[in-house]
Design a protein around this motif. Structure first.
Motif, PDB file in Angstrom:
ATOM      1  N   LYS A  40      -2.542 -21.350   4.826  1.00  0.00           N
ATOM      2  CA  LYS A  40      -3.679 -20.229   5.705  1.00  0.00           C
ATOM      3  C   LYS A  40      -2.744 -19.579   6.538  1.00  0.00           C
ATOM      4  CE  LYS A  40      -3.451 -24.133   9.269  1.00  0.00           C
ATOM      5  NZ  LYS A  40      -4.434 -25.293   9.621  1.00  0.00           N
ATOM      6  N   LEU A  41      -1.688 -19.369   6.605  1.00  0.00           N
ATOM      7  CA  LEU A  41      -0.940 -18.485   7.302  1.00  0.00           C
ATOM      8  C   LEU A  41      -0.835 -17.399   6.387  1.00  0.00           C
ATOM      9  CD1 LEU A  41       2.176 -20.558   8.544  1.00  0.00           C
ATOM     10  CD2 LEU A  41       0.240 -19.636   9.908  1.00  0.00           C
ATOM     11  N   HIS A  42      -1.192 -15.974   6.896  1.00  0.00           N
ATOM     12  CA  HIS A  42      -1.373 -14.986   6.033  1.00  0.00           C
ATOM     13  C   HIS A  42      -0.765 -13.652   6.838  1.00  0.00           C
ATOM     14  CE1 HIS A  42      -3.795 -11.485   3.982  1.00  0.00           C
ATOM     15  NE2 HIS A  42      -2.538 -11.584   3.289  1.00  0.00           N
ATOM     16  N   TYR A  43       0.080 -12.980   6.410  1.00  0.00           N
ATOM     17  CA  TYR A  43       0.645 -11.940   7.231  1.00  0.00           C
ATOM     18  C   TYR A  43       0.457 -10.569   6.531  1.00  0.00           C
ATOM     19  CZ  TYR A  43       3.216 -15.642   9.849  1.00  0.00           C
ATOM     20  OH  TYR A  43       3.398 -16.521  10.452  1.00  0.00           O
ATOM     21  N   ALA A  44      -0.510  -9.630   7.230  1.00  0.00           N
ATOM     22  CA  ALA A  44      -0.756  -8.393   6.647  1.00  0.00           C
ATOM     23  C   ALA A  44      -0.731  -7.357   7.636  1.00  0.00           C
ATOM     24  CB  ALA A  44      -2.174  -8.412   6.055  1.00  0.00           C
ATOM     25  N   PHE A  45      -0.068  -6.282   7.333  1.00  0.00           N
ATOM     26  CA  PHE A  45      -0.059  -5.132   8.355  1.00  0.00           C
ATOM     27  C   PHE A  45      -0.488  -3.927   7.697  1.00  0.00           C
ATOM     28  CE2 PHE A  45       2.467  -1.722  10.259  1.00  0.00           C
ATOM     29  CZ  PHE A  45       2.294  -1.991  11.708  1.00  0.00           C
ATOM     30  N   GLU A  46      -0.930  -2.924   8.308  1.00  0.00           N
ATOM     31  CA  GLU A  46      -1.171  -1.608   7.884  1.00  0.00           C
ATOM     32  C   GLU A  46      -1.074  -0.681   8.871  1.00  0.00           C
ATOM     33  OE1 GLU A  46      -3.795  -1.934   4.873  1.00  0.00           O
ATOM     34  OE2 GLU A  46      -3.477   0.192   4.365  1.00  0.00           O
ATOM     35  N   TYR A  47      -0.392   0.553   8.649  1.00  0.00           N
ATOM     36  CA  TYR A  47      -0.362   1.761   9.624  1.00  0.00           C
ATOM     37  C   TYR A  47      -0.359   2.933   8.879  1.00  0.00           C
ATOM     38  CZ  TYR A  47       1.872   4.164  13.592  1.00  0.00           C
ATOM     39  OH  TYR A  47       1.745   5.021  14.684  1.00  0.00           O
ATOM     40  N   GLY A  48      -0.987   3.930   9.372  1.00  0.00           N
ATOM     41  CA  GLY A  48      -1.288   5.169   8.697  1.00  0.00           C
ATOM     42  C   GLY A  48      -2.135   5.118   7.507  1.00  0.00           C
ATOM     43  N   ASP A  49      -1.763   5.944   6.560  1.00  0.00           N
ATOM     44  CA  ASP A  49      -2.422   5.994   5.179  1.00  0.00           C
ATOM     45  C   ASP A  49      -1.682   6.044   4.050  1.00  0.00           C
ATOM     46  OD1 ASP A  49      -4.153   6.671   3.169  1.00  0.00           O
ATOM     47  OD2 ASP A  49      -5.639   8.017   4.215  1.00  0.00           O
ATOM     48  N   VAL A  50      -1.730   4.855   3.520  1.00  0.00           N
ATOM     49  CA  VAL A  50      -0.432   4.491   2.482  1.00  0.00           C
ATOM     50  C   VAL A  50      -0.800   5.322   1.117  1.00  0.00           C
ATOM     51  CG1 VAL A  50       0.500   3.041   0.967  1.00  0.00           C
ATOM     52  CG2 VAL A  50       0.395   2.584   3.304  1.00  0.00           C
ATOM     53  N   ARG A  78       5.664   3.193   2.761  1.00  0.00           N
ATOM     54  CA  ARG A  78       6.156   1.852   2.062  1.00  0.00           C
ATOM     55  C   ARG A  78       4.993   0.841   1.920  1.00  0.00           C
ATOM     56  NH1 ARG A  78      11.158   0.800   6.351  1.00  0.00           N
ATOM     57  NH2 ARG A  78      12.519   2.180   5.690  1.00  0.00           N
ATOM     58  N   ASP A  79       5.194   0.339   0.678  1.00  0.00           N
ATOM     59  CA  ASP A  79       3.831  -0.615   0.151  1.00  0.00           C
ATOM     60  C   ASP A  79       4.573  -1.988  -0.423  1.00  0.00           C
ATOM     61  OD1 ASP A  79       1.635  -1.570  -0.347  1.00  0.00           O
ATOM     62  OD2 ASP A  79       0.847  -0.070  -1.575  1.00  0.00           O
ATOM     63  N   VAL A  80       4.330  -2.911   0.274  1.00  0.00           N
ATOM     64  CA  VAL A  80       5.082  -4.033  -0.167  1.00  0.00           C
ATOM     65  C   VAL A  80       4.252  -5.331  -0.092  1.00  0.00           C
ATOM     66  CG1 VAL A  80       7.077  -5.482   0.538  1.00  0.00           C
ATOM     67  CG2 VAL A  80       7.031  -3.198   1.338  1.00  0.00           C
ATOM     68  N   PHE A  81       4.583  -6.075  -1.109  1.00  0.00           N
ATOM     69  CA  PHE A  81       3.818  -7.318  -1.388  1.00  0.00           C
ATOM     70  C   PHE A  81       4.870  -8.579  -1.635  1.00  0.00           C
ATOM     71  CE2 PHE A  81       1.385 -10.707  -3.318  1.00  0.00           C
ATOM     72  CZ  PHE A  81       0.395 -10.790  -2.465  1.00  0.00           C
ATOM     73  N   GLN A  87       6.137   6.409   8.529  1.00  0.00           N
ATOM     74  CA  GLN A  87       4.635   6.495   9.209  1.00  0.00           C
ATOM     75  C   GLN A  87       3.519   5.875   8.528  1.00  0.00           C
ATOM     76  OE1 GLN A  87       4.411   7.116  12.697  1.00  0.00           O
ATOM     77  NE2 GLN A  87       6.481   7.197  12.429  1.00  0.00           N
ATOM     78  N   ASN A  88       3.749   5.412   7.298  1.00  0.00           N
ATOM     79  CA  ASN A  88       2.650   4.644   6.658  1.00  0.00           C
ATOM     80  C   ASN A  88       3.079   3.578   5.778  1.00  0.00           C
ATOM     81  OD1 ASN A  88       0.506   7.035   6.607  1.00  0.00           O
ATOM     82  ND2 ASN A  88       2.318   8.176   6.094  1.00  0.00           N
ATOM     83  N   ILE A  89       2.623   2.587   6.301  1.00  0.00           N
ATOM     84  CA  ILE A  89       3.009   1.104   5.841  1.00  0.00           C
ATOM     85  C   ILE A  89       1.627  -0.043   5.519  1.00  0.00           C
ATOM     86  CG2 ILE A  89       4.485  -1.053   6.569  1.00  0.00           C
ATOM     87  CD1 ILE A  89       6.187   1.317   7.269  1.00  0.00           C
ATOM     88  N   ARG A  90       2.189  -0.421   4.479  1.00  0.00           N
ATOM     89  CA  ARG A  90       1.324  -1.705   4.050  1.00  0.00           C
ATOM     90  C   ARG A  90       2.133  -2.688   3.674  1.00  0.00           C
ATOM     91  NH1 ARG A  90      -2.099   0.079  -0.551  1.00  0.00           N
ATOM     92  NH2 ARG A  90      -3.585   1.024   0.960  1.00  0.00           N
TER      93      ARG A  90
END
Lengths: 155, 766
Positions: B154-164, B302-305, B335-338
């Motif tokens: 149930k732990l889930h870490y998601a972050f978004e900043y800017g417009d990837v 940067r777009d990371v999974f 400046q753009n991170i997912r």
């Protein structure tokens, strides 16, 4: 289980003890004689933490059966300092920052002691060979090598 | 530093205060404990990676002479352990990994305890297991916890900043790769060991190597369903930690329950094999990462999974994305991170915290990609980093407020020491099958505490006795790193005495004030500020009395070298002890002691993972020069260079020792270490088969300490203890790529991995 009687000299003191045939030297020292400075890191001769000097030779005390030490002269880390003065190796380990958690330290010091006594003309590569059977996770060995070198070169 | 004051204790390489005890074999580790009537505990582990437990029969074991207690899940309270509360200390209905605890025994000696374990009969009904997190995510995969659908934690870490997506479209160059990083082990030289003792009034004393004595006390009270005031935690000498003692684990609960049932103290020590198989490991990850840049090298996105193998239960391993995220969002300006994660239950052993807490994984992925990106752009890898370099007073996408930042200087220093200009760009001479290369990598990590709990505080009590001897009682813990020595130096500096005059008490929860724990490289900074604050209060009292005695105003007095004297008249000295005795032995006399609780001015991250969690951030760069044998695949590290922004070196020798030790762990991660886990079983649970670095594997290291004098730190210091490990594998990986002209996407870079890549490249060329 039948116990064996054996006599040995540890840190210049004579002992008569009774041990099971399967008892190892490290367990004898730790559990029977209370010399817990000899640390048990693996029990299978792979880490060197339990190194002691037996008849002047560094051995993994977990690989020596206690009965094999009958009549032997053993030096553990507790027997190295004399009259309140640290052995030069102990002092160098302290001064050079070669000790962190300290669990490998007694074995490292005793292995180095053995090698330096037998090979006073060692080069740095040789000290490394000397302690290559002793694992340390804290120091990256840099300051351990420095401490041994300091003693070898009589600084 | 222009404002570098003359310090007596700060900047001095004081030997560790506990070093003599350790050098003479007098230090007492938990396994050295010998209490009257003490018994030996042993745990029965599961025989299956996934099975229902139908029956546990302990009748025969209980009858064996010398056996004093046998326990199963029935003897346990119904509570569970861990951040997600999914781990029963003894498993009752189901086992989910081969390291699951099924029963335990306490007996008069280890042989008897082992014999008793063999006499416990367990009936299992095996269930289909799943070991690969990507398999476990699929529909129809065996369900490990009923409440975790699709085996998703149930732990889930998601972050978004800017417009990837817009940034991707606007990029001139985009690179995308998948990385796979292994399970590795702390390899503390002391196997895990603890002792439990109950007294007649129902109070429990635990002798534990825990890194978190107060959280441990709370968690143990919760699971045993008793008040925490009845639990005392004593921390004997700790034989290595590195994050491995950052949680409360089943072995300690089992030890306590065995001791209670037997009515005698119990010592429970793991064998080395158990240490390898049963303690939590560093989390293995699969990373899909995409990064872009403009032609001029400006980073665009940067777009990371990340897919994380959580193993069967949740300890801190599941929360490492919290730190993993830092390198993705904040190392170099972008400046753009997912950032997204899937944390997946499998029937493997579970994972935990380990030095760097996800940052070595994150930094490896980001820094390897920086080199690949530079290559695609036709830019120098150093120039690309300098162009996007973090700066003082910058705020990163996660809201980290950078104060001091020496990263540029670190990068330039390492490049210069590596002879980057000549060795990197011009290429090196090939000798037979040998190829040489250089590479570098940097890191960002918390350096001024880490507010990951609601409190990031630490308490300190300082007292000065009638003879000027100082005692510091600190909430913090010594795990070998030298914190007690550093804290003694800080206290001594403030009080005008010598570090050797300070006795540090830090091992008993009944005595010491609260601290969150020794983690996140926080102790010098947080416990240091607390100690300094308490010492300053005592100093003020000393000066007040001295002012009366010397008939000089307090602000005209100096305190130094165990004496107080007027600044203008240093001949007129009073020993600190004398000042204290004067104030003590008189009517309405006073004692000289004070306390302080330092909780840093930081904030917890919000639900979107934004917030300034640390007062300051640590930066550093490591460089590697390697030689790779294309015939054997062997990588030899010829030289490593470390340049670290340390704020201020309180004790240069111990600081270097942290960096050197950290680096050796990083070298192991890069080249040697991997737990081979097949069908949930660790196939190399020994130092013979799991290769941690020996002295022969340790390359020569050059260290440059960059002092940025952080305004928040005690005497300007930042925390650094994890940093040695964080960028090492990336630096070596980049050097290997430079040497071979090809890229490796997994660790460790063992010879077979290197050789396979070399052969594949040759095949392509043909």
């Amino acid at each position: 289980m039948m116990k064996h009687r054996l006599n040995l000299r540890v840190n210049k003191q004579d002992f008569e003890v009774f041990v099971k045939p399967k008892t190892t030297l490290v367990d004898l020292l730790r559990d029977e004689l209370g010399l817990t400075g000899t640390n048990k890191g693996c029990g299978t001769g792979e880490c060197g933490a339990c190194t002691v000097l037996m008849n002047g030779n560094a051995v993994n005390s977990c690989l020596v059966l206690a009965v094999e030490a009958d009549g032997a002269e053993i030096t553990t880390i507790e027997g190295l300092a004399s009259e309140g003065r640290l052995d030069p190796l102990q002092q160098a380990f302290v001064d050079e920052g070669a000790i962190q958690c300290g669990f490998c330290t007694p074995g490292m010091i005793l292995v180095a002691k053995d090698f330096l006594e037998k090979n006073p003309q060692l080069r740095e590569e040789d000290y490394k060979t000397a302690i290559s059977g002793n694992l340390c996770r804290c120091t990256g060995y840099v300051k351990i090598v420095k401490a041994i070198k300091k003693v070898a070169e009589g600084e | 530093m222009s404002d570098k004051k003359k310090y007596t204790n700060i900047g001095r390489s004081v030997p560790k205060l506990d070093a003599v005890e350790k050098a003479t074999g007098k230090a007492v580790y938990p396994q050295d404990t010998n209490l009257p009537g003490m018994l030996y505990g042993k745990i029965l582990w599961s025989k299956h990676p996934h099975a229902e437990i139908l029956k546990v029969d302990t009748t025969e074991a209980q009858k064996l002479p010398g056996v004093k207690a046998v326990i199963t899940a029935k003897d346990m309270p119904p509570t569970k352990l861990g951040f997600a509360q999914d781990n029963p200390p003894l498993k009752g209905d189901k086992v989910r990994s081969l390291r699951d605890e099924v029963a335990a025994v306490a007996a008069v000696d280890e042989d008897t305890a082992e014999k008793a374990l063999e006499m416990i009969k367990v009936k299992y009904k095996p269930l289909p297991p799943v070991f690969d997190p990507e398999e476990a995510m699929k529909e129809g995969a065996p369900q490990i916890h009923a409440e975790a659908k699709g085996n998703r934690n149930k732990l889930h870490y998601a972050f978004e900043y800017g417009d990837v997506d817009a940034a991707r479209a606007a990029s001139d160059v985009v690179v995308k790769h998948r990385f796979k990083l292994p399970w590795v082990k702390h390899c503390c030289l002391a196997p895990y060991s603890c002792v439990a003792r109950w007294d007649e009034s129902g109070k429990l004393t635990m002798y534990s190597p825990t890194q978190i004595p107060f959280l441990y006390q709370r968690d143990l009270a919760n699971i045993l369903q008793m008040p925490s005031s009845k639990i005392r935690v004593i921390q004997p000498t700790i034989g290595g930690a590195f994050g491995s003692k950052l949680d409360l684990y089943p072995n300690e609960v089992i030890c306590a329950v065995l001791a209670k049932k037997a009515g005698q103290p119990v010592l429970l020590t793991y064998t080395r094999e158990e240490e390898f198989k049963c303690t939590p490991s560093r989390q293995p990850v699969i990373a899909d990462i995409e990064m872009g840049a403009k032609k001029d090298g400006t980073l665009t996105f940067r777009d990371v999974f990340f897919i994380l193998d959580n193993g069967a239960y949740t300890s801190w391993g599941a929360t490492i994305p919290y730190v993993l995220m830092n390198s993705v969002t904040s190392l170099y300006k972008c400046q753009n991170i997912r950032f997204d994660t899937a944390i997946i239950y499998t029937n493997n052993m579970y994972s935990g915290a380990m030095r760097g807490y996800g940052n070595p994984q994150g930094t490896f992925v980001v820094e390897r990609m920086m080199d690949i990106l530079a290559e695609k752009l036709g830019l120098d890898a150093l120039e690309l980093r300098l162009k996007n370099c973090n700066q003082p007073n910058e705020v990163t996408p996660q809201g980290f407020k950078v104060t001091t930042c020496g990263l540029r200087e670190c990068l330039e220093t390492v490049a210069q020491r590596l002879d980057w200009k000549n060795k990197r760009n011009k290429g090196q001479k090939e000798t037979g099958t040998l190829r040489r290369g250089v590479g570098l990598a940097s890191y960002i990590h918390v350096g001024g505490g880490a507010r990951v709990y609601r409190s990031d505080g630490c308490g300190a009590i300082v007292k000065v006795d009638d003879f000027g001897h100082v005692t510091l009682i600190t909430g913090s813990t010594e795990i070998g790193t030298g914190t007690e020595t550093v804290l003694a130096q800080i206290t001594a500096e403030e009080l005008g005495v010598h570090a050797e005059d300070v006795t540090v008490v830090n091992d008993d929860s009944a005595i010491k004030p609260w601290d969150v724990g020794i983690h996140a490289s926080r102790t010098t900074f947080i416990a240091g500020n607390a100690a300094r604050e308490a010492a300053a209060k005592v100093k003020a009292e000393i000066l007040k009395t001295a002012s009366e005695l010397l008939e000089e105003p307090e602000n005209k007095l100096e305190i130094n070298d165990r004496k107080v004297y007027p600044k203008k008249n240093p001949e007129k000295t009073l020993e600190i002890g004398k000042v204290i005795r004067k104030a003590h032995f008189r009517q309405h006399g006073q004692a000289f002691m004070a306390e302080a609780f330092y909780d840093p001015p930081t904030e917890m991250e919000d639900e979107d993972y934004r917030g300034n969690i640390s007062v300051t951030y640590g930066f550093g760069t490591q460089g590697a020069e390697v030689e790779v044998d294309t015939e054997t695949g062997q990588v030899r590290v010829l030289k490593m260079v470390i340049a670290n922004d340390v704020g201020r070196a309180i004790n240069p020798m111990l600081l270097e020792a942290q960096l050197e030790g950290g680096l050796s762990m990083g070298v192991g991660y890069a080249l040697l270490e991997k737990l081979v886990v097949e069908k949930g079983e660790v196939l190399n649970p020994s130092f013979l088969d799991y290769k941690m670095p020996t002295v022969k594997d340790m390359p020569p290291v050059e260290i440059v300490l960059i002092e940025t004098d952080d305004p928040g730190g005690p005497y300007g210091a930042k925390g650094i203890a994890e940093s040695g490990t964080i960028p090492t594998a990336a630096a070596i990986g980049n050097a290997v790529a430079n040497a071979l002209g090809l890229h490796l996407f997994e660790l460790p870079m063992q010879p077979e991995v290197v050789l396979k890549a070399v052969k594949a490249k040759l095949a392509k060329r043909d």
